[in-house]
Design a protein around this motif. Structure first.
Motif, PDB file in Angstrom:
ATOM      1  N   PHE A  18      13.804  10.433  -2.258  1.00 23.26           N
ATOM      2  CA  PHE A  18      15.169  10.176  -2.034  1.00 23.26           C
ATOM      3  C   PHE A  18      15.947  11.272  -2.384  1.00 23.26           C
ATOM      4  CE2 PHE A  18      12.809   6.396  -3.600  1.00 23.26           C
ATOM      5  CZ  PHE A  18      13.107   5.078  -2.765  1.00 23.26           C
ATOM      6  N   SER A  19      17.269  11.203  -1.654  1.00 22.57           N
ATOM      7  CA  SER A  19      18.124  12.462  -1.954  1.00 22.57           C
ATOM      8  C   SER A  19      19.492  12.067  -1.752  1.00 22.57           C
ATOM      9  CB  SER A  19      17.764  13.494  -0.909  1.00 22.57           C
ATOM     10  OG  SER A  19      18.217  13.125   0.425  1.00 22.57           O
ATOM     11  N   ILE A  20      20.561  12.885  -2.376  1.00 17.85           N
ATOM     12  CA  ILE A  20      21.760  12.818  -2.125  1.00 17.85           C
ATOM     13  C   ILE A  20      22.119  14.177  -1.878  1.00 17.85           C
ATOM     14  CG2 ILE A  20      24.171  12.657  -3.370  1.00 17.85           C
ATOM     15  CD1 ILE A  20      23.125  10.411  -4.866  1.00 17.85           C
ATOM     16  N   THR A  21      22.936  14.417  -0.637  1.00 14.98           N
ATOM     17  CA  THR A  21      23.556  15.828  -0.245  1.00 14.98           C
ATOM     18  C   THR A  21      24.760  15.856  -0.777  1.00 14.98           C
ATOM     19  OG1 THR A  21      24.215  14.866   2.104  1.00 14.98           O
ATOM     20  CG2 THR A  21      21.679  15.708   1.667  1.00 14.98           C
ATOM     21  N   ARG A  22      25.438  17.089  -0.715  1.00 20.00           N
ATOM     22  CA  ARG A  22      26.741  17.328  -1.004  1.00 20.00           C
ATOM     23  C   ARG A  22      27.749  16.451   0.020  1.00 20.00           C
ATOM     24  NH1 ARG A  22      29.587  20.299  -4.070  1.00 20.00           N
ATOM     25  NH2 ARG A  22      31.495  21.363  -3.435  1.00 20.00           N
ATOM     26  N   LYS A  23      27.653  16.498   1.124  1.00 21.83           N
ATOM     27  CA  LYS A  23      28.413  15.775   2.047  1.00 21.83           C
ATOM     28  C   LYS A  23      28.580  14.282   1.694  1.00 21.83           C
ATOM     29  CE  LYS A  23      25.212  15.156   5.769  1.00 21.83           C
ATOM     30  NZ  LYS A  23      24.983  15.242   7.393  1.00 21.83           N
ATOM     31  N   GLU A  24      27.529  13.798   0.990  1.00 19.54           N
ATOM     32  CA  GLU A  24      27.610  12.405   0.699  1.00 19.54           C
ATOM     33  C   GLU A  24      28.231  12.188  -0.740  1.00 19.54           C
ATOM     34  OE1 GLU A  24      23.151  11.497   2.934  1.00 19.54           O
ATOM     35  OE2 GLU A  24      23.453  11.901   0.922  1.00 19.54           O
ATOM     36  N   TRP A  25      28.181  13.299  -1.504  1.00 23.24           N
ATOM     37  CA  TRP A  25      28.676  13.155  -2.886  1.00 23.24           C
ATOM     38  C   TRP A  25      29.838  12.359  -2.906  1.00 23.24           C
ATOM     39  CZ3 TRP A  25      27.467  11.822  -7.321  1.00 23.24           C
ATOM     40  CH2 TRP A  25      28.325  12.189  -8.423  1.00 23.24           C
ATOM     41  N   PRO A  26      31.163  13.013  -2.330  1.00 21.83           N
ATOM     42  CA  PRO A  26      32.436  12.578  -2.701  1.00 21.83           C
ATOM     43  C   PRO A  26      32.506  10.959  -2.351  1.00 21.83           C
ATOM     44  CG  PRO A  26      32.666  14.508  -1.252  1.00 21.83           C
ATOM     45  CD  PRO A  26      31.133  14.233  -1.307  1.00 21.83           C
ATOM     46  N   GLY A  27      31.855  10.454  -1.410  1.00 23.66           N
ATOM     47  CA  GLY A  27      31.888   8.933  -1.377  1.00 23.66           C
ATOM     48  C   GLY A  27      31.146   8.136  -2.389  1.00 23.66           C
ATOM     49  N   ILE A  28      30.065   8.919  -2.719  1.00 28.69           N
ATOM     50  CA  ILE A  28      29.244   8.301  -3.792  1.00 28.69           C
ATOM     51  C   ILE A  28      29.955   8.327  -5.321  1.00 28.69           C
ATOM     52  CG2 ILE A  28      27.101   8.482  -5.435  1.00 28.69           C
ATOM     53  CD1 ILE A  28      25.911   9.367  -2.558  1.00 28.69           C
ATOM     54  N   ALA A  29      30.630   9.413  -5.395  1.00 34.17           N
ATOM     55  CA  ALA A  29      31.249   9.576  -6.751  1.00 34.17           C
ATOM     56  C   ALA A  29      32.503   8.610  -6.783  1.00 34.17           C
ATOM     57  CB  ALA A  29      31.733  11.156  -6.699  1.00 34.17           C
ATOM     58  N   SER A  30      33.125   8.381  -5.701  1.00 33.98           N
ATOM     59  CA  SER A  30      34.354   7.464  -5.577  1.00 33.98           C
ATOM     60  C   SER A  30      33.870   6.044  -5.873  1.00 33.98           C
ATOM     61  CB  SER A  30      34.955   7.574  -4.270  1.00 33.98           C
ATOM     62  OG  SER A  30      35.944   6.550  -4.123  1.00 33.98           O
ATOM     63  N   MET A  31      32.658   5.798  -5.400  1.00 29.31           N
ATOM     64  CA  MET A  31      32.077   4.567  -5.643  1.00 29.31           C
ATOM     65  C   MET A  31      31.880   4.211  -7.140  1.00 29.31           C
ATOM     66  SD  MET A  31      28.580   2.979  -4.134  1.00 29.31           S
ATOM     67  CE  MET A  31      27.684   4.183  -4.897  1.00 29.31           C
ATOM     68  N   ILE A  32      31.142   5.225  -7.568  1.00 25.52           N
ATOM     69  CA  ILE A  32      30.798   5.159  -8.990  1.00 25.52           C
ATOM     70  C   ILE A  32      31.830   4.991 -10.125  1.00 25.52           C
ATOM     71  CG2 ILE A  32      29.464   6.048 -10.932  1.00 25.52           C
ATOM     72  CD1 ILE A  32      27.316   7.244  -8.708  1.00 25.52           C
ATOM     73  N   THR A  33      32.644   5.796  -9.848  1.00 26.37           N
ATOM     74  CA  THR A  33      33.987   5.887 -10.600  1.00 26.37           C
ATOM     75  C   THR A  33      34.675   4.469 -10.521  1.00 26.37           C
ATOM     76  OG1 THR A  33      35.154   7.243  -9.004  1.00 26.37           O
ATOM     77  CG2 THR A  33      34.278   8.387 -10.559  1.00 26.37           C
ATOM     78  N   ALA A  34      34.849   3.895  -9.233  1.00 24.94           N
ATOM     79  CA  ALA A  34      35.733   2.822  -9.271  1.00 24.94           C
ATOM     80  C   ALA A  34      34.762   1.605 -10.047  1.00 24.94           C
ATOM     81  CB  ALA A  34      35.681   2.454  -7.899  1.00 24.94           C
ATOM     82  N   TRP A  35      33.423   1.666  -9.752  1.00 25.29           N
ATOM     83  CA  TRP A  35      32.679   0.855 -10.408  1.00 25.29           C
ATOM     84  C   TRP A  35      32.957   0.584 -12.078  1.00 25.29           C
ATOM     85  CZ3 TRP A  35      28.381   0.396 -13.791  1.00 25.29           C
ATOM     86  CH2 TRP A  35      27.579  -0.769 -13.822  1.00 25.29           C
ATOM     87  N   LEU A  36      32.758   1.936 -12.502  1.00 23.07           N
ATOM     88  CA  LEU A  36      33.032   2.251 -13.918  1.00 23.07           C
ATOM     89  C   LEU A  36      34.136   1.819 -14.657  1.00 23.07           C
ATOM     90  CD1 LEU A  36      30.985   5.426 -14.235  1.00 23.07           C
ATOM     91  CD2 LEU A  36      30.303   3.447 -15.209  1.00 23.07           C
ATOM     92  N   ARG A  37      35.191   1.555 -14.132  1.00 24.99           N
ATOM     93  CA  ARG A  37      36.480   1.222 -14.560  1.00 24.99           C
ATOM     94  C   ARG A  37      36.399   0.210 -15.360  1.00 24.99           C
ATOM     95  NH1 ARG A  37      40.641   0.840  -9.708  1.00 24.99           N
ATOM     96  NH2 ARG A  37      38.938  -0.602  -9.056  1.00 24.99           N
ATOM     97  N   GLU A  38      37.228   0.128 -16.367  1.00 29.77           N
ATOM     98  CA  GLU A  38      37.237  -0.937 -17.493  1.00 29.77           C
ATOM     99  C   GLU A  38      37.612  -2.319 -16.826  1.00 29.77           C
ATOM    100  OE1 GLU A  38      36.210  -2.604 -20.906  1.00 29.77           O
ATOM    101  OE2 GLU A  38      36.126  -0.235 -20.700  1.00 29.77           O
ATOM    102  N   GLU A  39      38.434  -2.112 -16.010  1.00 34.60           N
ATOM    103  CA  GLU A  39      39.125  -3.486 -15.192  1.00 34.60           C
ATOM    104  C   GLU A  39      38.011  -3.961 -14.196  1.00 34.60           C
ATOM    105  OE1 GLU A  39      41.513  -0.023 -13.409  1.00 34.60           O
ATOM    106  OE2 GLU A  39      40.525  -0.619 -15.473  1.00 34.60           O
ATOM    107  N   ASN A  40      36.900  -3.362 -14.167  1.00 39.63           N
ATOM    108  CA  ASN A  40      35.663  -4.114 -13.348  1.00 39.63           C
ATOM    109  C   ASN A  40      34.861  -4.714 -14.091  1.00 39.63           C
ATOM    110  OD1 ASN A  40      34.251  -4.125 -10.779  1.00 39.63           O
ATOM    111  ND2 ASN A  40      32.913  -3.078 -11.534  1.00 39.63           N
ATOM    112  N   PHE A  41      35.263  -4.889 -15.386  1.00 38.49           N
ATOM    113  CA  PHE A  41      34.375  -5.878 -16.199  1.00 38.49           C
ATOM    114  C   PHE A  41      35.200  -6.910 -16.899  1.00 38.49           C
ATOM    115  CE2 PHE A  41      32.136  -1.768 -15.645  1.00 38.49           C
ATOM    116  CZ  PHE A  41      30.941  -2.190 -14.925  1.00 38.49           C
ATOM    117  N   ASP A  42      34.495  -7.963 -17.311  1.00 39.69           N
ATOM    118  CA  ASP A  42      35.480  -8.968 -17.937  1.00 39.69           C
ATOM    119  C   ASP A  42      35.022  -9.073 -19.486  1.00 39.69           C
ATOM    120  OD1 ASP A  42      32.829 -10.168 -18.538  1.00 39.69           O
ATOM    121  OD2 ASP A  42      32.948 -11.774 -17.152  1.00 39.69           O
ATOM    122  N   GLY A  43      35.789  -9.896 -19.916  1.00 40.82           N
ATOM    123  CA  GLY A  43      35.619  -9.673 -21.551  1.00 40.82           C
ATOM    124  C   GLY A  43      34.227  -9.712 -22.350  1.00 40.82           C
TER     125      GLY A  43
END
Length: 234
Positions: A195-220
């Motif tokens: 499997f691989s991730i390339t540099r051109k794919e990274w910005p979209g992947i980084a945006s996806m992961i950082t959005a998922w990791l936000r505290e407001e994406n998780f309940d109490g």
């Protein structure tokens, strides 16, 4: 953009500003929930009891090594890993309790071509399916893609490792193919999925992961409100 040489033969896109990348360092990376830190021998104090918190060795089936039988063996094994000349071993430390709950390594570092791989991801039961398991991989990917400007990351695993395959695809790795009879592991022939991730794919992947990791994406109770796949925009 397509490129052609003086003979009219098609070749890859030009990289006029490309230079050899820097080699990585054994850095410490701080996230929202975990820290990625260089593996140390005394991490055995946290890792050994958690590796033995389940009765069998099913979590080690697709790894190179076997579960250490006792703490002395664990110390000796970590000492061997740290001394490896071509691998950068890291631990994942939970910020809530400072406990080390997993390890992995970066290998096949190729600064001329800007590539590296993540391998031997070994999470203890405490770390599986947690925010730290996702964030730790994000932190090391961001270090290579954003800081060192590498172009490609590989993830290789046995074709039989369903959990490893799901993890790679969940993060955003793209399956490239299978290397047949690539490894002899623990007395068995093993086909390896690449499997691989390339540099051109990274910005979209980084945006996806950082959005998922936000505290407001998780309940109490710490349950995710949106799955990682629901945030994919690439």
């Amino acid at each position: 953009m397509e490129s052609y040489n003086q003979f009219g033969q098609r070749i890859g896109p030009e990289l006029p500003e490309w230079t050899t990348r820097e080699m990585p360092e054994k850095v410490s990376l701080r996230g929202l929930y975990c820290n990625v830190i260089p593996l140390a021998i005394d991490h055995a104090e946290d890792l050994f009891p958690e590796w033995h918190s389940i009765e069998d060795e099913r979590d080690w089936t697709y790894l190179e090594g076997d579960r250490p039988k006792d703490k002395a063996a664990c110390y000796a094994w970590l000492r061997e890993l740290i001394a490896h000349k071509e691998r950068y071993y890291f631990s994942v430390q939970d910020q809530k309790d400072d406990q080390v709950k997993g390890i992995f390594y970066i290998g096949k570092v190729d600064p001329d071509n800007g590539s590296f791989d993540i391998s031997e991801i070994n999470w203890t039961p405490l770390m599986k399916r947690t925010r730290s398991s996702t964030e730790s991989l994000y932190l090391i990917l961001a270090y290579f893609f954003d800081n060192l400007k590498y172009r490609r990351c590989e993830w290789r695993t046995s074709i039989y490792n369903a959990e490893g395959t799901r993890s790679a695809e969940r993060i955003g790795f793209v399956k490239e193919g299978v290397l047949r009879d690539k490894k002899v592991r623990k007395g068995h022939s093993t086909d390896i999925a690449v499997f691989s991730i390339t540099r051109k794919e990274w910005p979209g992947i980084a945006s996806m992961i950082t959005a998922w990791l936000r505290e407001e994406n998780f309940d109490g109770l710490g349950h995710q409100l949106q799955k990682l796949s629901a945030l994919r925009r690439y």
